[in-house]
Design an enzyme around this catalytic site. Structure first.
Site, PDB file in Angstrom:
ATOM      1  N   LYS A  84      -0.783  -9.053  12.191  1.00  0.00           N
ATOM      2  CA  LYS A  84      -1.681  -7.948  11.839  1.00  0.00           C
ATOM      3  C   LYS A  84      -3.014  -8.156  12.552  1.00  0.00           C
ATOM      4  O   LYS A  84      -3.616  -9.224  12.442  1.00  0.00           O
ATOM      5  CB  LYS A  84      -1.870  -7.902  10.311  1.00  0.00           C
ATOM      6  CG  LYS A  84      -2.658  -6.684   9.842  1.00  0.00           C
ATOM      7  CD  LYS A  84      -2.691  -6.575   8.319  1.00  0.00           C
ATOM      8  CE  LYS A  84      -3.564  -5.411   7.881  1.00  0.00           C
ATOM      9  NZ  LYS A  84      -3.637  -5.259   6.425  1.00  0.00           N
ATOM     10  N   ASP A 136       1.264  -6.379  -4.609  1.00  0.00           N
ATOM     11  CA  ASP A 136       0.430  -6.402  -3.405  1.00  0.00           C
ATOM     12  C   ASP A 136       0.902  -7.627  -2.640  1.00  0.00           C
ATOM     13  O   ASP A 136       1.051  -8.713  -3.226  1.00  0.00           O
ATOM     14  CB  ASP A 136      -1.049  -6.545  -3.813  1.00  0.00           C
ATOM     15  CG  ASP A 136      -1.984  -6.377  -2.629  1.00  0.00           C
ATOM     16  OD1 ASP A 136      -1.841  -7.129  -1.646  1.00  0.00           O
ATOM     17  OD2 ASP A 136      -2.851  -5.491  -2.697  1.00  0.00           O
ATOM     18  N   SER A 137       1.146  -7.481  -1.347  1.00  0.00           N
ATOM     19  CA  SER A 137       1.760  -8.599  -0.624  1.00  0.00           C
ATOM     20  C   SER A 137       0.844  -9.818  -0.524  1.00  0.00           C
ATOM     21  O   SER A 137       1.291 -10.886  -0.101  1.00  0.00           O
ATOM     22  CB  SER A 137       2.228  -8.161   0.758  1.00  0.00           C
ATOM     23  OG  SER A 137       1.150  -8.043   1.650  1.00  0.00           O
ATOM     24  N   TYR A 188      -5.557 -31.122  27.974  1.00  0.00           N
ATOM     25  CA  TYR A 188      -6.909 -31.695  28.002  1.00  0.00           C
ATOM     26  C   TYR A 188      -6.935 -33.054  27.298  1.00  0.00           C
ATOM     27  O   TYR A 188      -6.258 -33.228  26.272  1.00  0.00           O
ATOM     28  CB  TYR A 188      -7.888 -30.766  27.282  1.00  0.00           C
ATOM     29  CG  TYR A 188      -8.186 -29.504  28.060  1.00  0.00           C
ATOM     30  CD1 TYR A 188      -9.145 -29.497  29.071  1.00  0.00           C
ATOM     31  CD2 TYR A 188      -7.489 -28.342  27.785  1.00  0.00           C
ATOM     32  CE1 TYR A 188      -9.410 -28.345  29.786  1.00  0.00           C
ATOM     33  CE2 TYR A 188      -7.741 -27.176  28.500  1.00  0.00           C
ATOM     34  CZ  TYR A 188      -8.706 -27.189  29.498  1.00  0.00           C
ATOM     35  OH  TYR A 188      -8.960 -26.050  30.210  1.00  0.00           O
ATOM     36  N   THR A 206       1.165  -4.718   4.058  1.00  0.00           N
ATOM     37  CA  THR A 206       0.915  -5.142   5.448  1.00  0.00           C
ATOM     38  C   THR A 206       0.208  -6.493   5.544  1.00  0.00           C
ATOM     39  O   THR A 206       0.294  -7.154   6.569  1.00  0.00           O
ATOM     40  CB  THR A 206       0.063  -4.092   6.204  1.00  0.00           C
ATOM     41  OG1 THR A 206      -1.215  -3.983   5.566  1.00  0.00           O
ATOM     42  CG2 THR A 206       0.753  -2.751   6.245  1.00  0.00           C
ATOM     43  N   ASP A 207      -0.491  -6.903   4.469  1.00  0.00           N
ATOM     44  CA  ASP A 207      -1.307  -8.122   4.588  1.00  0.00           C
ATOM     45  C   ASP A 207      -0.477  -9.354   4.930  1.00  0.00           C
ATOM     46  O   ASP A 207      -0.919 -10.201   5.705  1.00  0.00           O
ATOM     47  CB  ASP A 207      -2.102  -8.369   3.295  1.00  0.00           C
ATOM     48  CG  ASP A 207      -3.260  -7.384   3.152  1.00  0.00           C
ATOM     49  OD1 ASP A 207      -3.653  -6.773   4.164  1.00  0.00           O
ATOM     50  OD2 ASP A 207      -3.768  -7.220   2.025  1.00  0.00           O
ATOM     51  N   THR A 215       0.815  -1.223   0.000  1.00  0.00           N
ATOM     52  CA  THR A 215       0.000   0.000   0.000  1.00  0.00           C
ATOM     53  C   THR A 215       0.843   1.266   0.000  1.00  0.00           C
ATOM     54  O   THR A 215       0.496   2.250  -0.661  1.00  0.00           O
ATOM     55  CB  THR A 215      -0.927   0.001   1.238  1.00  0.00           C
ATOM     56  OG1 THR A 215      -1.877  -1.034   1.063  1.00  0.00           O
ATOM     57  CG2 THR A 215      -1.651   1.318   1.410  1.00  0.00           C
TER      58      THR A 215
HETATM   59  N1  ASP Z   1      -3.045  -5.261   0.250  1.00  0.00           N
HETATM   60  C1  ASP Z   1      -1.939  -4.451   0.718  1.00  0.00           C
HETATM   61  C2  ASP Z   1      -0.691  -5.315   0.701  1.00  0.00           C
HETATM   62  O1  ASP Z   1      -0.530  -6.144   1.560  1.00  0.00           O
HETATM   63  C3  ASP Z   1      -2.237  -3.954   2.089  1.00  0.00           C
HETATM   64  C4  ASP Z   1      -1.196  -3.046   2.679  1.00  0.00           C
HETATM   65  O2  ASP Z   1      -0.066  -2.936   2.242  1.00  0.00           O
HETATM   66  O3  ASP Z   1      -1.518  -2.372   3.705  1.00  0.00           O
HETATM   67  O4  ASP Z   1       0.122  -5.179  -0.190  1.00  0.00           O
END
Ligand code: ASP
Length: 314
Positions: free
Chosen positions: A158, A55-56, A263, A87-88, A11
């Site tokens: 995230k 885009d990641s 458990y 960020t993804d 992004t």
């Molecule tokens: N879709 C974007 C990515 O991961 C989201 C971001 O960077 O915030 O490339």
């Protein structure tokens, strides 16, 4: 010594298109040139683009290799490295770099943003400035600089899809660095690792299908390591072992982790030889699983590798 910026997309580098935000060459490069004057402190910034910028969501272990290769090449030639990333899947890449770069002796700082540098009131400008400051004083290891905080690369995840402060981090006492006397770069590979979440009344034969189609499985269990018990689950775990398909349990809870054997409802996992992922994040578990497949050769060695703390991930 200069600082290296490896730019992968995300992004931070995006601009509006007809189908939504997409990476655009020049956005990050112009910011570094015009707003930072091409320097951080007294150090010049060199920029390498990993083209095509992505885009990641589309990042693969092969992309992790392309980044780790460039970082390894930068050792001794640069003071440190900043990586701009979407960020993804940033938490996956950060963890993967921790596992890949044994004996790393310089700081690597990953950053990105929730709003592109091309938008008003974006968080990219602040994050990038902070990342270039962090690379001058962070200890050796792989860190994530985001929303004013420096986070452990193998413990970060995230947690928000819109807020600028989008990441959380499980506290760690060990730096995000795989111990080693000299730099050894471990390759990742595009292995077929499935992440399966336990759910009430989940299809009993689901895991059996996955075992025959994947190289490894991350099992997101309930709480401290329970799962609906069934004969189908038992035989799927036996087939996984026989077929050298390692299975590791982690928790669906963000904090606390699993402790297999707590458990009776999780005894099937202990009996099936599943690795206890303890409080590993699912992102770190996924990246570590790929390294277990590459670095170890049989089921029990892979399970031992998965359970051994390497860089503060457990
Ligand atoms: N879709 C974007 C990515 O991961 C989201 C971001 O960077 O915030 O490339």
């Amino acid at each position: 010594m200069a600082v290296l910026l490896i730019h992968t997309g995300g992004t931070i580098s995006m601009a509006r298109t007809e189908t939504g935000f997409a990476p655009k060459a020049g956005v990050v490069e112009d910011f570094v040139e015009k707003e930072l004057g091409g320097r951080t402190g007294a150090h010049e910034i060199d920029i390498e683009l990993l083209t095509p910028l992505i885009d990641s969501a589309n990042a693969t272990p092969e992309d992790w290799n392309r980044i780790s290769r460039r970082i390894a090449d930068a050792v001794g030639r640069y003071r440190g490295v900043v990586v701009t990333h979407g960020t993804d899947t940033l938490a996956y890449t950060a963890a993967a770099l921790c596992f890949a770069l044994e004996g790393l002796e310089m700081p690597v700082i990953l950053t990105g943003s929730m709003l592109p540098l091309t938008e008003p009131e974006n968080d990219g400008a602040g994050n990038l400035r902070d990342a270039f400051a962090a690379v001058l004083d962070a200890p050796a290891g792989v860190w994530v600089q985001f929303a004013g905080r420096r986070l452990h690369g193998a413990r970060v995840y995230k947690t928000h899809s819109r807020k600028h402060d989008a990441f959380s981090c499980v506290p760690a006492h060990v730096p995000p660095r795989r111990d080693g006397a000299a730099l050894i770069r471990h390759e990742a590979r595009n292995a077929r690792v499935a992440i399966i979440a336990a759910a009430p009344f989940m299809p009993a034969d689901l895991l059996g299908h996955v075992v025959t189609n994947c190289d490894a499985i991350i099992l997101r269990c309930f709480g401290s390591g329970t799962i609906p018990e069934s004969e189908a689950l038992r035989s799927a775990l036996a087939a996984a072992r026989a077929g050298e398909v390692p299975v590791m349990a982690v928790s669906q809870c963000a904090e606390g982790g699993v402790a297999l054997g707590t458990y009776a409802a999780g005894a099937v996992l202990v009996e099936g030889g599943v690795a206890d992922g303890r409080d590993m994040t699912v992102e770190a578990a996924y990246a570590k699983m790929i390294h277990a497949l590459v670095e170890e050769t049989d089921y029990s060695r892979r399970i031992a590798f998965l359970e051994r703390p390497l860089c503060g991930e457990i």
